[in-house]
Design a protein around this motif. Structure first.
Motif, PDB file in Angstrom:
ATOM      1  N   GLU A  37       0.855  -1.187   0.000  1.00 51.24           N
ATOM      2  CA  GLU A  37       0.000   0.000   0.000  1.00 51.24           C
ATOM      3  C   GLU A  37       0.891   1.238   0.000  1.00 51.24           C
ATOM      4  O   GLU A  37       1.792   1.353   0.826  1.00 51.24           O
ATOM      5  CB  GLU A  37      -0.906  -0.008   1.243  1.00 51.24           C
ATOM      6  CG  GLU A  37      -1.438   1.350   1.680  1.00 51.24           C
ATOM      7  CD  GLU A  37      -2.225   2.116   0.619  1.00 51.24           C
ATOM      8  OE1 GLU A  37      -2.873   1.471  -0.236  1.00 51.24           O
ATOM      9  OE2 GLU A  37      -2.169   3.353   0.650  1.00 51.24           O
ATOM     10  N   SER A  63      -1.398  -1.321  -4.474  1.00 58.54           N
ATOM     11  CA  SER A  63      -2.446  -0.321  -4.695  1.00 58.54           C
ATOM     12  C   SER A  63      -2.182   0.402  -6.012  1.00 58.54           C
ATOM     13  O   SER A  63      -1.194   1.102  -6.170  1.00 58.54           O
ATOM     14  CB  SER A  63      -2.477   0.680  -3.541  1.00 58.54           C
ATOM     15  OG  SER A  63      -1.173   1.168  -3.258  1.00 58.54           O
ATOM     16  N   HIS A  69      -7.656   0.996  -4.044  1.00 56.61           N
ATOM     17  CA  HIS A  69      -7.443   1.289  -2.630  1.00 56.61           C
ATOM     18  C   HIS A  69      -8.756   1.376  -1.831  1.00 56.61           C
ATOM     19  O   HIS A  69      -8.871   0.820  -0.736  1.00 56.61           O
ATOM     20  CB  HIS A  69      -6.664   2.615  -2.532  1.00 56.61           C
ATOM     21  CG  HIS A  69      -6.485   3.142  -1.164  1.00 56.61           C
ATOM     22  ND1 HIS A  69      -5.353   2.886  -0.419  1.00 56.61           N
ATOM     23  CD2 HIS A  69      -7.278   3.917  -0.382  1.00 56.61           C
ATOM     24  CE1 HIS A  69      -5.471   3.484   0.753  1.00 56.61           C
ATOM     25  NE2 HIS A  69      -6.628   4.113   0.811  1.00 56.61           N
ATOM     26  N   ASP A  81      -5.119   2.898   6.444  1.00 59.71           N
ATOM     27  CA  ASP A  81      -4.421   2.274   5.314  1.00 59.71           C
ATOM     28  C   ASP A  81      -3.492   1.184   5.818  1.00 59.71           C
ATOM     29  O   ASP A  81      -2.776   1.378   6.803  1.00 59.71           O
ATOM     30  CB  ASP A  81      -3.587   3.329   4.585  1.00 59.71           C
ATOM     31  CG  ASP A  81      -4.461   4.352   3.893  1.00 59.71           C
ATOM     32  OD1 ASP A  81      -5.677   4.131   3.802  1.00 59.71           O
ATOM     33  OD2 ASP A  81      -3.915   5.367   3.443  1.00 59.71           O
TER      34      ASP A  81
END
Ligand code: ATP
Ligand code: FE2
Length: 329
Positions: free
Chosen positions: A7, A74, A106, A284
């Motif tokens: 990510e 992502s 995402h 996240d």
């Protein structure tokens, strides 16, 4: 099947490893804190290049490289330079171990990890963070943004206000602390436009109230009450439009107890279930990227390296959903 996920859409890097049973084997995030206000995209990208190596080494100390079957990252939405470093990291790993690669959305990752980590099956999701404020729902075989902010995100609004009042980062936490001791409600602009909200006028007005020597506790209280009522109103309206039986709250701002309380009351009145995943899976993280990679891969999705070019405005409804069974449509 074991998947590693990268990510890196904005100022954070996360690496997560998860298996197809949904067991999280590794999940760690590093935040880039800029020396001065605001994120400089190039500097965030430099941070990503450095921290991905560090996180990857840590991750592989827990799950050896030979065990990894799939690489996920992502693809967007996010900042171009950050996304490019993320994609490059994932591609390099995929090529070097000769394992398939998948780039995922995402926002949808937030929803899918939330579903994995709670009992929610088909929720209406309120996703509130520093960079995003959206109401998402799966309808007509796509994840759609039913409502959103027309200007700044709620987390950004709270952070900017906090900075203006010299509170430490992350601002939302301190606004919540002060708000607990507020008792006077100061009227501030309340802007709901159909399914969308606007927060910049509210932010400016709240800053002015602080400058005009209103008590900080009262301004924080009023800022929370006003902005969270707006969020609750569009979530409630989205429920009526979509007929969902569940609401899920995700994103960094989901840590806020007052927001949870307001949504809880609304959900009880509407007779729908309310879910909030634990903190680790709200913000996240790499595990959510890895999990969506697994869902897509196991349901037949394949990506060529040429398909892995970042999409900075990757909308949720651009994603072909192949992992949700027909009967849930
Ligand atoms: P994204 O890339 O998804 O936009 P992000 O980078 O903003 O995510 P998150 O951890 O999801 O990261 O969210 C951070 C935001 O959450 C910050 O704006 C912070 O002020 C806010 N926040 C954290 N705790 C609280 C709290 N208790 N109350 C309100 N806001 C909070
Ligand atoms: Fe996010």
């Amino acid at each position: 099947l074991i998947c590693i996920g990268f990510e890196g859409t904005a100022e954070k890097t996360g690496v997560g490893i998860i298996n197809s049973k949904g067991e999280v084997l590794f999940n760690k995030t590093i935040i880039y804190t800029p020396p001065v206000q605001g994120i400089h995209p190039r500097e965030a990208a430099d941070h990503h290049a450095e921290t991905f190596v560090k996180l990857l080494k840590e991750a592989l100390a827990v799950v050896p490289l030979e065990k990894i079957d799939l690489v996920s990252f992502s693809l967007g939405p996010g900042l171009g330079p950050s996304l490019r470093v993320t994609a490059t990291t994932a591609r390099a790993l995929s090529l070097s171990i000769n394992k398939p690669i998948i780039g995922v959305n995402h926002c949808i990752s937030h929803v899918e990890i939330g579903k994995l980590k709670t009992d929610a099956v088909d929720p209406l999701t309120l996703y509130v963070s520093g960079g995003n404020t959206q109401v998402l729902a799966y309808t007509g075989k796509k994840y759609r943004v039913i409502g959103e902010t027309l200007d700044i995100a709620i987390g950004n609004c709270l952070d900017q206000f906090a900075r203006h009042c010299n509170m430490p980062h992350p601002g939302g936490v301190y606004v919540e602390k002060y708000a607990k001791n507020g008792n006077k409600f100061i009227k501030l602009p309340y802007t709901v436009k159909g399914m969308d909200i606007s927060l910049s006028g509210l932010l400016t007005a709240a800053m002015k109230k602080y400058d005009s020597k209103e008590r900080i506790e009262d301004v924080c209280h009023s800022l929370q009450e006003t902005s969270f009522s707006m969020l609750t109103e569009i979530t409630e309206r989205a429920l009526a439009h979509t007929n969902k039986a569940e609401v899920m709250l995700v994103g960094g701002v989901a840590a806020n107890n007052r927001l949870k309380e307001m949504l809880n009351v609304m959900c009880a009145e509407q007779n729908v279930d309310f879910y909030v995943p634990e903190r680790e899976f709200c913000g996240d993280n790499g595990a959510m990227i890895a999990w969506l990679g697994i869902l897509q891969y196991l349901n037949g999705k394949r990506m060529d390296l040429n398909d892995t070019k970042p999409i900075s405005n990757y909308r949720s409804d651009m994603v072909e959903v192949n992992w949700i069974p027909e009967e849930n449509n």
